[in-house]
Scaffold this motif. Structure first.
Motif, PDB file in Angstrom:
ATOM      1  N   ASN A  49       0.831  -1.200   0.000  1.00 19.72           N
ATOM      2  CA  ASN A  49       0.000   0.000   0.000  1.00 19.72           C
ATOM      3  C   ASN A  49       0.869   1.255   0.000  1.00 19.72           C
ATOM      4  O   ASN A  49       2.033   1.232   0.400  1.00 19.72           O
ATOM      5  CB  ASN A  49      -0.898   0.015   1.239  1.00 19.72           C
ATOM      6  N   ARG A  50       0.259   2.361  -0.421  1.00 21.51           N
ATOM      7  CA  ARG A  50       0.967   3.647  -0.418  1.00 21.51           C
ATOM      8  C   ARG A  50       0.134   4.649   0.377  1.00 21.51           C
ATOM      9  O   ARG A  50      -1.047   4.867   0.076  1.00 21.51           O
ATOM     10  CB  ARG A  50       1.173   4.147  -1.840  1.00 21.51           C
ATOM     11  N   VAL A  51       0.738   5.247   1.384  1.00 25.48           N
ATOM     12  CA  VAL A  51       0.058   6.205   2.251  1.00 25.48           C
ATOM     13  C   VAL A  51       0.822   7.524   2.230  1.00 25.48           C
ATOM     14  O   VAL A  51       2.030   7.553   2.491  1.00 25.48           O
ATOM     15  CB  VAL A  51      -0.050   5.674   3.693  1.00 25.48           C
ATOM     16  N   ARG A  52       0.099   8.607   1.936  1.00 25.32           N
ATOM     17  CA  ARG A  52       0.697   9.938   1.931  1.00 25.32           C
ATOM     18  C   ARG A  52      -0.224  10.909   2.677  1.00 25.32           C
ATOM     19  O   ARG A  52      -1.446  10.761   2.659  1.00 25.32           O
ATOM     20  CB  ARG A  52       0.909  10.442   0.492  1.00 25.32           C
ATOM     21  N   GLY A  53       0.358  11.898   3.320  1.00 23.42           N
ATOM     22  CA  GLY A  53      -0.414  12.891   4.037  1.00 23.42           C
ATOM     23  C   GLY A  53       0.412  13.548   5.114  1.00 23.42           C
ATOM     24  O   GLY A  53       1.496  13.065   5.487  1.00 23.42           O
ATOM     25  N   ALA A  54      -0.116  14.632   5.665  1.00 24.80           N
ATOM     26  CA  ALA A  54       0.671  15.424   6.605  1.00 24.80           C
ATOM     27  C   ALA A  54       0.247  15.268   8.051  1.00 24.80           C
ATOM     28  O   ALA A  54       0.955  15.758   8.944  1.00 24.80           O
ATOM     29  CB  ALA A  54       0.570  16.901   6.208  1.00 24.80           C
ATOM     30  N   TYR A  55      -0.881  14.596   8.335  1.00 21.88           N
ATOM     31  CA  TYR A  55      -1.429  14.670   9.681  1.00 21.88           C
ATOM     32  C   TYR A  55      -1.599  13.328  10.381  1.00 21.88           C
ATOM     33  O   TYR A  55      -1.924  13.289  11.562  1.00 21.88           O
ATOM     34  CB  TYR A  55      -2.784  15.381   9.649  1.00 21.88           C
ATOM     35  N   GLN A  56      -1.403  12.206   9.724  1.00 27.88           N
ATOM     36  CA  GLN A  56      -1.673  10.918  10.354  1.00 27.88           C
ATOM     37  C   GLN A  56      -0.595  10.584  11.396  1.00 27.88           C
ATOM     38  O   GLN A  56       0.592  10.797  11.180  1.00 27.88           O
ATOM     39  CB  GLN A  56      -1.754   9.793   9.317  1.00 27.88           C
ATOM     40  N   LYS A  57      -1.071  10.039  12.531  1.00 28.47           N
ATOM     41  CA  LYS A  57      -0.135   9.624  13.576  1.00 28.47           C
ATOM     42  C   LYS A  57       0.728   8.482  13.061  1.00 28.47           C
ATOM     43  O   LYS A  57       1.962   8.525  13.146  1.00 28.47           O
ATOM     44  CB  LYS A  57      -0.901   9.197  14.824  1.00 28.47           C
ATOM     45  N   TYR A  58       0.089   7.434  12.573  1.00 28.09           N
ATOM     46  CA  TYR A  58       0.776   6.342  11.878  1.00 28.09           C
ATOM     47  C   TYR A  58       0.169   6.211  10.481  1.00 28.09           C
ATOM     48  O   TYR A  58      -1.045   6.374  10.302  1.00 28.09           O
ATOM     49  CB  TYR A  58       0.603   5.011  12.610  1.00 28.09           C
ATOM     50  N   GLY A  59       1.017   5.877   9.543  1.00 28.82           N
ATOM     51  CA  GLY A  59       0.456   5.530   8.238  1.00 28.82           C
ATOM     52  C   GLY A  59      -0.383   4.270   8.346  1.00 28.82           C
ATOM     53  O   GLY A  59      -1.524   4.217   7.876  1.00 28.82           O
ATOM     54  N   ILE A  60       0.168   3.229   8.995  1.00 28.84           N
ATOM     55  CA  ILE A  60      -0.516   1.957   9.220  1.00 28.84           C
ATOM     56  C   ILE A  60      -0.295   1.567  10.670  1.00 28.84           C
ATOM     57  O   ILE A  60       0.845   1.514  11.142  1.00 28.84           O
ATOM     58  CB  ILE A  60       0.010   0.860   8.286  1.00 28.84           C
ATOM     59  N   GLU A  61      -1.394   1.266  11.370  1.00 28.92           N
ATOM     60  CA  GLU A  61      -1.295   0.896  12.777  1.00 28.92           C
ATOM     61  C   GLU A  61      -2.069  -0.392  13.034  1.00 28.92           C
ATOM     62  O   GLU A  61      -3.248  -0.509  12.674  1.00 28.92           O
ATOM     63  CB  GLU A  61      -1.871   1.991  13.667  1.00 28.92           C
ATOM     64  N   VAL A  62      -1.401  -1.362  13.661  1.00 35.79           N
ATOM     65  CA  VAL A  62      -2.030  -2.603  14.106  1.00 35.79           C
ATOM     66  C   VAL A  62      -1.884  -2.647  15.620  1.00 35.79           C
ATOM     67  O   VAL A  62      -0.762  -2.690  16.147  1.00 35.79           O
ATOM     68  CB  VAL A  62      -1.377  -3.838  13.461  1.00 35.79           C
TER      69      VAL A  62
END
Length: 745
Positions: free
Chosen positions: A675-688
């Motif tokens: 997956n590809r995650v972009r942005g300025a505000y997310q705490k984690y791109g991917i969190e489990v």
């Protein structure tokens, strides 16, 4: 003046027509009036199509002549025969070629006529004056016969309707005599005797022949003042005595003061400017009467209602009524009918019927005073109800055997407001059911649902349904599939669910709650899933509601949500308690909250029962969302791969609390990769989260303010599997500092 010869041809089956004779001395007068059918239904002669007559003459030579299309929607055309078509004495055989395009041609059944050698010609008379005089005698005699024949075909030649009406009112002595004269030259004492004689001779030969009449033949005026109900009914009743009837209602306003009853083998065709004005407490049409006890699909069928306006006259007759009630029917067609201002009930109440087509109609205006005459279902009444036949739902006649409707097509219709009243709560569907019985094979194509206050389409316990290429504008729900939860009056404590639906290519504008809703239930230990759902290539734009999603699926099995586009919504997809779900290749833009929210923990009685499992989320793209992109809660089995999420979690601008992908609440057995995650505000791109187990993450191109990827699942890891040459599997992970670690297992 022409000598008309009406015939019917069919592209699929043989039709028996009466043999007719043409005199070889006729000149530009033999006019063949042709109705082209396919399996007994009129062929629509669309713009650009051509019809050509092919004639084989007694000398085996072929002659061709183009026809003139008179009424495209009725398959009606005419041709005035050239003299070459009957110059050779003897038997002629003819057929039509219908040109859809130059390389797509349909050939019709054949008909025959005889050319009879004329007694007179220029060589047999001594003077041209004598020839002209005798020709005038023949011409005058044949003129009277031709006019009588034209009266008999008044349903196709509307100009003759006025002539018959004038004759019936004794306004013109000559026309009265002509109207009382039959094709053989016999003059009757009254027009009524003449028409009775006609009635006795028009019973059809072959499969079904529909003799043609107008209510004007029995005294109707269409002036909006006289009660025309008995005159229309007298024409419709011909089907009972003669086996079939074609009733044509010309332009006018027809005051209706009672129910009109339709028998089998009835074609009712109204001019587009013919208006039936309701002036009593009830509706317009029923295909049965009180005391009838039909079963299954053995009632009155082979019925067509086409054209015209059914005006509820709501400003003067404010009563609750069904406009058209149908039960236990078959081979039913409603085409190009406009139904205005129904109060409290349905425009079409279709029960226990099969092989039904409703097309090109307009259903405009619904009225209800919920305080005065509303009931528990008033807020969800359908313009077209497609249901089983029960006494509670449709009590006009029986049997009330719960037979379901089967094979219903609803296409190219409009559902909306009238000048006087708003749109129906619901366009198509039903709100009741018979336990163990399912409505089957319903196809809803190319319709417009404008402003429905409950749902554009609301199927209740349907199987094998296709909803395709419809437009929904400002509806509360676009498509709302409902199923009995086991708690209702008629449920017997058992939940049930339909199956097999395709919702494809539809366009949703400004839905107030949801675009698509499909929900089934678990109750009393019984799990009733809606099986086999495909939601494909739909477009949702400009969501007008709050706190709801574009698509909701609950207690479904085998679901595919693919190729859809959602712009400006609260949430894109909400799913709960489903099994084997694929969400792939969708596009979501400008969402208030989540892109996809999968939840197994909303209802305490279902928690931990494993109802939510096996989700495959791939190839989706989302841009600009307020909260978590993918919020996955309580699943057993999930694969998330190949998705691109950009500028999600915009609510985090004041503080990073959410992740773009969040897998939590005891989710187990999953993989999140590529997956590809972009942005300025997310705490984690991917969190489990740590409550999860056996969730693997790898090869994700992700960013996050705290960390790109956090995988705290028990037994899970951030990495991939590799196998050595001797077949041992290793977990490959990366330690702090970039060292690669291999662990057997």
């Amino acid at each position: 003046m022409y000598k008309p010869y009406p015939i019917i041809v069919d592209t699929m089956k043989k039709v028996q027509n009466n043999m007719f004779a043409i005199n070889t001395n006729d000149l530009n007068t033999p006019k063949i009036i042709i109705t082209i059918q396919q399996n007994g239904e009129p062929v629509i002669l669309a713009e650009g199509m051509k019809v050509r007559l092919e004639i084989k003459k007694p000398d085996n030579k072929l002659f061709f002549q183009d026809c003139t299309i008179v009424d495209p929607s009725s398959g009606l055309c005419t041709v005035v025969l050239n003299s070459e078509a009957f110059e050779v004495e003897g038997h002629h055989v003819a057929e039509l070629m219908v040109y859809y395009t130059l390389d797509r041609i349909a050939v019709t059944s054949r008909f025959s006529y005889t050319a009879i050698k004329g007694l007179f010609n220029a060589e047999t008379l001594e003077s041209s004056n004598s020839f002209s005089a005798l020709n005038k005698i023949v011409f005058d005699a044949e003129s009277a016969q031709a006019k009588a024949f034209e009266h008999e075909q008044a349903a196709l030649i509307s100009a003759q309707n006025a002539k018959l009406s004038e004759a019936n009112n004794n306004q013109t002595v000559i026309e009265t005599i002509e109207a009382r004269t039959n094709g053989q030259g016999k003059t009757f004492a009254s027009l009524k005797e003449r028409m009775n004689d006609f009635d006795s001779k028009v019973s059809g030969a072959g499969d079904v022949y529909f003799p043609m009449y107008t209510p004007q033949m029995r005294g109707a005026k269409g002036d909006g003042i006289q009660d025309d109900t008995p005159f229309i009914q007298s024409i419709l009743d011909i089907a009972k005595t003669k086996g079939a009837v074609y009733c044509h209602i010309p332009k006018g306003v027809y005051r209706i003061t009672g129910r009109l009853y339709l028998s089998k083998n009835t074609k009712l065709v109204m001019d587009k400017e013919a208006r039936l004005l309701r002036d009593w407490a009830g509706g317009f049409f029923l295909n049965g009467q009180s005391g009838d006890n039909f079963t299954e699909y053995n009632g009155n069928g082979n019925i067509t209602i086409e054209g015209g306006i059914l005006d509820g006259n709501i400003l003067n007759r404010n009563n609750s009524y069904n406009a058209i009630g149908l039960g236990h029917g078959y081979n039913i067609v409603l085409r190009d009918v406009e139904i205005l201002d129904v109060r409290g009930a349905h425009a079409v109440d279709l029960n226990s019927s099969k092989d039904v087509l409703i097309e090109g109609c307009k259903f405009k205006g619904y009225d209800i005073n919920y305080t005065v005459d509303g009931d528990g279902a008033s807020y969800m009444r359908e313009a077209i109800q497609v249901s089983s036949h029960t006494e509670a739902g449709f009590n006009a006649f029986g049997e009330f055997d719960g037979t379901p409707c089967v094979n219903v097509t609803i296409r190219n219709n409009y559902f909306g407001a009238s000048a006087n009243r708003p749109a129906y709560p619901c366009g198509v569907g039903n709100h009741g059911h018979t336990p163990g019985s399912f409505i089957k094979h319903v196809r809803i194509y190319d319709n417009t649902f404008d402003g429905c206050t409950y749902a554009g389409i609301r199927p209740y316990k349907y199987e094998n349904t296709t909803i395709k290429n419809n437009t929904f504008i400002n509806c509360e729900y676009g498509v709302r599939f409902s199923n009995p939860d086991g708690k209702g009056t008629y449920d017997n404590g058992v939940p049930e669910a339909g199956k097999n639906v395709i919702i494809e290519g539809n366009h949703f504008y400004q839905s107030k709650k949801r675009d698509i809703y499909i929900a089934a239930w678990a109750y009393n230990g019984i799990l009733a899933r809606f099986k086999n759902v495909q939601i494909l290539n739909n477009v949702s734009e400009g969501y007008a509601g709050t706190a709801n999603e574009s698509i909701l699926v609950s207690f479904c099995d085998n679901v595919l949500i693919q190729g859809n586009t959602c712009r400006t919504a609260y949430r894109f997809i909400m799913s709960a308690y489903c099994n084997n779900v694929q969400i792939k290749d969708n596009l979501a833009l400008d969402l208030t909250t989540e892109v996809i929210y999968v939840n197994d923990s909303d209802i305490a009685e279902h928690l931990g029962k494993g109802y939510t499992k096996d989700y495959y989320i791939s190839g989706n793209r989302a841009e600009r969302g307020g909260r978590t992109g993918f919020l996955i809660s309580g699943l057993d089995g999930v694969e998330i791969h190949g998705n691109v999420l950009t500028d999600i979690t915009l609510e985090n601008a004041s503080g990073s609390t959410r992740s773009t992908m969040s897998i939590s609440n005891s989710t187990k057995n999953g993989r999140v990769y590529n997956n590809r995650v972009r942005g300025a505000y997310q705490k984690y791109g991917i969190e489990v989260t740590a409550s999860c187990s056996n969730v693997q993450t790898f090869n994700n191109d992700s960013v996050g303010l705290t960390r790109p990827v956090l995988n705290n699942s028990v037994g899970g890891f951030e990495g991939t599997y590799m196998h050595s040459a001797d077949g041992i599997r290793y977990k490959m992970t990366v330690l702090n500092g970039g060292t690669i670690s291999f662990t057997a297992g």
